[in-house]
Design an enzyme around this catalytic site. Structure first.
Site, PDB file in Angstrom:
ATOM      1  N   ASP A   7       0.888  -1.163   0.000  1.00  0.00           N
ATOM      2  CA  ASP A   7       0.000   0.000   0.000  1.00  0.00           C
ATOM      3  C   ASP A   7       0.925   1.212   0.000  1.00  0.00           C
ATOM      4  OD1 ASP A   7      -2.327   1.622   0.227  1.00  0.00           O
ATOM      5  OD2 ASP A   7      -1.922   1.821   2.376  1.00  0.00           O
ATOM      6  N   GLU A  67      -1.155  -1.512  -4.913  1.00  0.00           N
ATOM      7  CA  GLU A  67      -2.408  -0.815  -5.209  1.00  0.00           C
ATOM      8  C   GLU A  67      -2.160   0.312  -6.199  1.00  0.00           C
ATOM      9  OE1 GLU A  67      -6.208   1.208  -2.935  1.00  0.00           O
ATOM     10  OE2 GLU A  67      -4.615   0.290  -1.748  1.00  0.00           O
ATOM     11  N   ASP A 139      -2.166   0.975   7.220  1.00  0.00           N
ATOM     12  CA  ASP A 139      -1.451   0.814   5.948  1.00  0.00           C
ATOM     13  C   ASP A 139      -1.023  -0.639   5.729  1.00  0.00           C
ATOM     14  OD1 ASP A 139      -1.110   3.801   5.117  1.00  0.00           O
ATOM     15  OD2 ASP A 139      -0.531   3.700   7.232  1.00  0.00           O
TER      16      ASP A 139
END
Length: 164
Positions: A7, A67, A139
């Protein structure tokens, strides 16, 4: 298959490592790489790169999933986030890992079954799927969700690549 989920963020980059054993998903580790927002931006990118290189060296994943960025508060934030993604991707590519990218909607669909799920729903489902004692740091939890998405999508991705 061992998957490193990322992430990306210019201040905090979360990572999560899972292993897919048959149909089971097993949590290996998760954490975050924190950068000092008072430091020069290039040094922050280097911290992200070096931190992920250390994670890759320690855990030897078979693949990296990250992502995709689709929304940011402003253009400057989007640029910084894109550069953080770049640092993470280069760490994976330099280690010889195949890197796959997923949208937030794809991750939510794969983890919760609903592409517009709330962040809390995703975190709770990650905790449940990986049998974690508690919800991981935000996160890191997002990174674990990306890894779960890849683990559940990898077979289909291989089939689609062979058709093309």
């Amino acid at each position: 298959m061992r998957v490193l989920g990322i992430d990306p963020g210019s201040r905090i980059t979360g990572y999560g490592i899972i292993e897919k054993i048959g149909n089971r998903l097993v949590h290996v580790d998760n954490g975050a790489i924190f950068t000092d927002s008072h430091k020069e931006f290039a040094l922050r990118l280097h911290r992200i790169y070096e931190g992920l290189c250390q994670v890759i060296e320690e855990y030897h994943p078979d693949a990296m999933a990250i992502e995709q960025v689709f929304l940011a508060n402003n253009a400057q934030s989007a640029l910084k986030l894109g550069q953080a993604r770049g640092a993470a991707i280069v760490a994976g590519v330099n280690a010889g890992l195949p890197v796959s990218e997923y949208t937030a909607m794809q991750v939510k669909q794969a983890v919760v079954g609903y592409g517009h799920a709330r962040k809390e729903q995703v975190q709770q489902m990650v905790k449940s799927l990986l049998n974690l004692p508690e919800i991981a740091q935000a996160d890191a939890s997002d990174a674990l969700a990306v890894a779960v998405c890849h683990a559940n999508s990898a077979g289909m991705n291989t089939i689609l690549r062979s058709i093309r």
